[in-house]
Design an enzyme around this catalytic site. Structure first.
Site, PDB file in Angstrom:
ATOM      1  N   LYS A 151      -3.243  -4.408   9.132  1.00  0.00           N
ATOM      2  CA  LYS A 151      -1.813  -4.094   8.966  1.00  0.00           C
ATOM      3  C   LYS A 151      -1.333  -3.406  10.234  1.00  0.00           C
ATOM      4  CE  LYS A 151       1.604  -2.278   5.731  1.00  0.00           C
ATOM      5  NZ  LYS A 151       1.800  -1.801   4.363  1.00  0.00           N
ATOM      6  N   CYS A 161       0.046   3.576   9.839  1.00  0.00           N
ATOM      7  CA  CYS A 161       0.806   4.695   9.282  1.00  0.00           C
ATOM      8  C   CYS A 161       1.313   5.540  10.447  1.00  0.00           C
ATOM      9  CB  CYS A 161      -0.081   5.533   8.367  1.00  0.00           C
ATOM     10  SG  CYS A 161       0.693   7.091   7.901  1.00  0.00           S
ATOM     11  N   SER A 167       0.825  -1.196   0.000  1.00  0.00           N
ATOM     12  CA  SER A 167       0.000   0.000   0.000  1.00  0.00           C
ATOM     13  C   SER A 167       0.868   1.259   0.000  1.00  0.00           C
ATOM     14  CB  SER A 167      -0.903   0.014   1.231  1.00  0.00           C
ATOM     15  OG  SER A 167      -1.724   1.153   1.210  1.00  0.00           O
ATOM     16  N   LYS A 186      -3.601   2.282  -2.484  1.00  0.00           N
ATOM     17  CA  LYS A 186      -3.271   3.348  -1.554  1.00  0.00           C
ATOM     18  C   LYS A 186      -4.321   3.328  -0.448  1.00  0.00           C
ATOM     19  CE  LYS A 186      -0.626   7.342  -2.171  1.00  0.00           C
ATOM     20  NZ  LYS A 186       0.520   7.558  -3.054  1.00  0.00           N
TER      21      LYS A 186
END
Lengths: 322, 260
Positions: free
Chosen positions: A164, A129, A21, A45
């Site tokens: 993730k 992230c 990603s 993305k």
């Protein structure tokens, strides 16, 4: 020729190499291009509820070939605009994993339902992230929130759900366990490792955002350890991510417990041909090793006998408790 | 891959037009005409800029467009900027007789390419366009190497009153050309392609898109199947033929498509 096919989270992949990603995933043509260049599948993305510009540049700092620091800031066209990009990837026959990020379980669930409707084969939850406020690893730090988000998404979609997880945590495997307990079909580990760069002459951080996430070969040992520990902790499949640039790297991840891997930063260093190159190398290497099917090696390094003690100590294996 | 950022001192600032300034700086990595660098104004953004001078000192020519480019216009000699690159591909200098068609600041990347072609023995004609006379860029510079320089201005203050694209057909009609090199607004470049294709002259375009990584990774500069940062910025027109975005849409910073 060795069989590179793997099945993970309901995805049947011709090889274990997924486009990670954040790489090439903003446009449908690029997703399609990555698949046509040899990727086994593609992860989009990370998509949010609204269009998001991300941070101003500098958004990246690179370190020759061993690493890259980025703080893109989750730029994405938003879920209203994105379906047409996914359609383009699906039209090429690519297994597509839709990555999403949100601020809370409700937003994740809404986005998951929307992205499922585009026809993606699985959903990946960006809980990791490291450089965006209120999303990513900020919601993915807490096992209870990981479980809450995963549970909400599982209730909202039928396609497999991949969580993730972040390595920026004292016990990343606990995040994998939390996702599993809430019904996740797989976990992917890892996202980038939080880092920063400072320019001495300017006496200021290089990235516009200050901190960012480190990727590339520098973080492979971190990713391997997280995959190893997650494999020991959960029964659901693990997807390995972090610093993969060669077949040998893939095999390390597979032996640590990964059933598939994601490749990202290597695309910047080598171009999209990296997928075809690694897949070919992987087949040759397995032939050399006399392994017929890649899947036979998943987790095979676990339970290996420790190296023999050297009589008298001093060299070789050093026991941890003396 | 020259991806590591270097902090350099601006050695010279040359006002070119009321809205355009050239900054010169010493930066060692070798570059060829057509390539670009990422230029960081510390405390502000980092933008892709084609090199308008590829030798030493290198240079970039910046037009005031958004906030950051306006800030770049007031950078003075001695200021520190970050440079990484050069990135992307270059102009093929093989054609022997070249028409160069520049629109506005697009001439910035064409000038060093034209100079390299001239040094290589190629013969050049230039057609340069701008909104008004004072905005014409590098007319003198092109005049030093081109056999003829024709200009066009929207308001008729210099040369042809109208678009520079009006000049392309007549110039191509006057003699054999092996190539047309163009850089400017995409709608302009599309007209240049039509005019040149009517005479079977191949066209090469230098493209611009929003850029972030410049490493072919982040997808910000996706243009059809290409990434302008690594597959371009120089594209033979035939590679753009099946790119529906060409001259119709671009992507914002978010990746959202917007009409040009």
């Amino acid at each position: 020729m060795a069989d590179l096919r793997v099945t993970v989270a309901g995805l049947s992949l011709r090889n274990p190499l997924l486009l990670a990603s954040g790489i090439w995933g903003e446009s449908g043509a690029s997703l399609r291009g990555a698949f046509e260049a040899g990727a086994g599948g593609v992860v989009t993305k990370s998509i949010g509820s609204e269009p998001r510009d991300g941070y101003p540049n500098p958004t990246i700092e690179t370190y020759e070939r061993w690493g890259m620091l980025n703080a893109m800031g989750l730029p994405n066209p938003g879920i209203d605009e994105y379906p047409r990009e996914i359609a383009q990837a699906l039209s090429a026959g690519a297994p597509v994993v839709g990555s999403i990020f949100g601020h809370d379980a409700d937003e994740f669930a809404r986005l998951a339902a929307r992205i499922e409707a585009t026809g993606v084969h699985a959903v990946e939850l960006n809980l990791s992230c490291p450089h965006a406020e209120g999303v990513g690893s900020e919601v993915g730090q807490d096992p209870a929130r990981v479980a809450e988000i995963t549970r909400a998404v599982k209730a909202a979609v039928r396609v497999p759900v991949i969580a993730k997880i972040t390595p920026n945590h004292a016990d990343p495997a606990s995040l994998a366990a939390a996702a599993e307990s809430a019904g996740a079909d797989a976990v992917s580990a890892i996202n980038t490792v939080r880092g920063m760069a400072i320019d001495v002459r300017l006496r200021r951080p290089v990235l516009a955002h200050g901190t960012g996430g480190l990727s590339g070969p520098a973080i492979k040992p971190v990713g391997l350890a997280c995959v190893w520990q997650a494999f020991e902790r959960v029964k659901i499949p693990v997807i390995g991510v972090g610093g993969i640039t060669s077949a040998e790297d893939v095999l390390e991840y597979v032996l640590a417990g990964a059933r598939a891997v994601e490749v990202g930063t290597a695309v910047a260093f080598e171009g999209i041909g990296v997928f075809g190159r690694i897949a070919a190398e992987l087949a040759r290497r397995l032939d050399q090793l006399g392994v017929a099917r890649l899947e036979e090696l998943v987790g095979a390094a676990h339970g290996a006998a420790p190296p023999p003690r050297t009589p008298g100590g001093g060299q070789g294996y050093i026991p941890t408790s003396v | 891959m020259n991806s590591v950022r270097t902090i350099v001192e601006v050695s010279e600032r040359i006002p070119e037009t009321p809205s355009t300034v050239t900054l010169r700086f010493s930066y060692a990595p070798s570059a060829t005409p057509g390539q670009f660098v990422m230029v960081w104004l510390p405390g502000d953004d980092e933008l892709p800029m084609s090199l308008s001078y590829t030798g030493d000192p290198k240079g970039v020519t910046i037009k005031a467009m958004g906030a950051t480019s306006r800030h770049f216009l007031s950078v003075e000699p001695g200021a520190l900027v970050g440079i990484r690159g050069p990135y992307g591909n270059s102009f093929d200098l093989a054609p022997r007789r070249i028409l160069v068609v520049g629109g506005g600041s697009g001439t910035a990347v064409l000038a060093p390419a034209a100079e390299a072609a001239a040094r290589n023995g190629s013969r050049l004609v230039a057609a340069l366009g701008a909104t008004t006379e004072r905005e014409l860029l590098f007319v003198e510079r092109m005049g030093r190497i081109a056999e003829t320089v024709r200009v066009a201005t929207d308001d008729g203050t210099a040369g042809h009153a109208g678009f520079v694209t009006d000049l392309v057909g007549p110039i191509l009609g006057q003699g054999p050309f092996d190539a047309v090199w163009t850089c400017g607004p995409e709608v302009m470049m599309r007209k240049v392609i039509s005019a040149a294709e009517a005479r079977a002259v191949p066209v090469v375009c230098s493209m611009e898109r929003h850029m972030k990584c410049a490493l072919g990774m982040c997808d910000a500069c996706a243009l059809g199947p290409y990434h302008v940062c690594v597959d371009g910025p120089v594209f033979p027109a035939e590679r753009l033929r099946n790119v529906p975005e060409f001259a119709t849409s671009k992507r914002e910073s978010s990746g959202r498509r917007v009409r040009l």
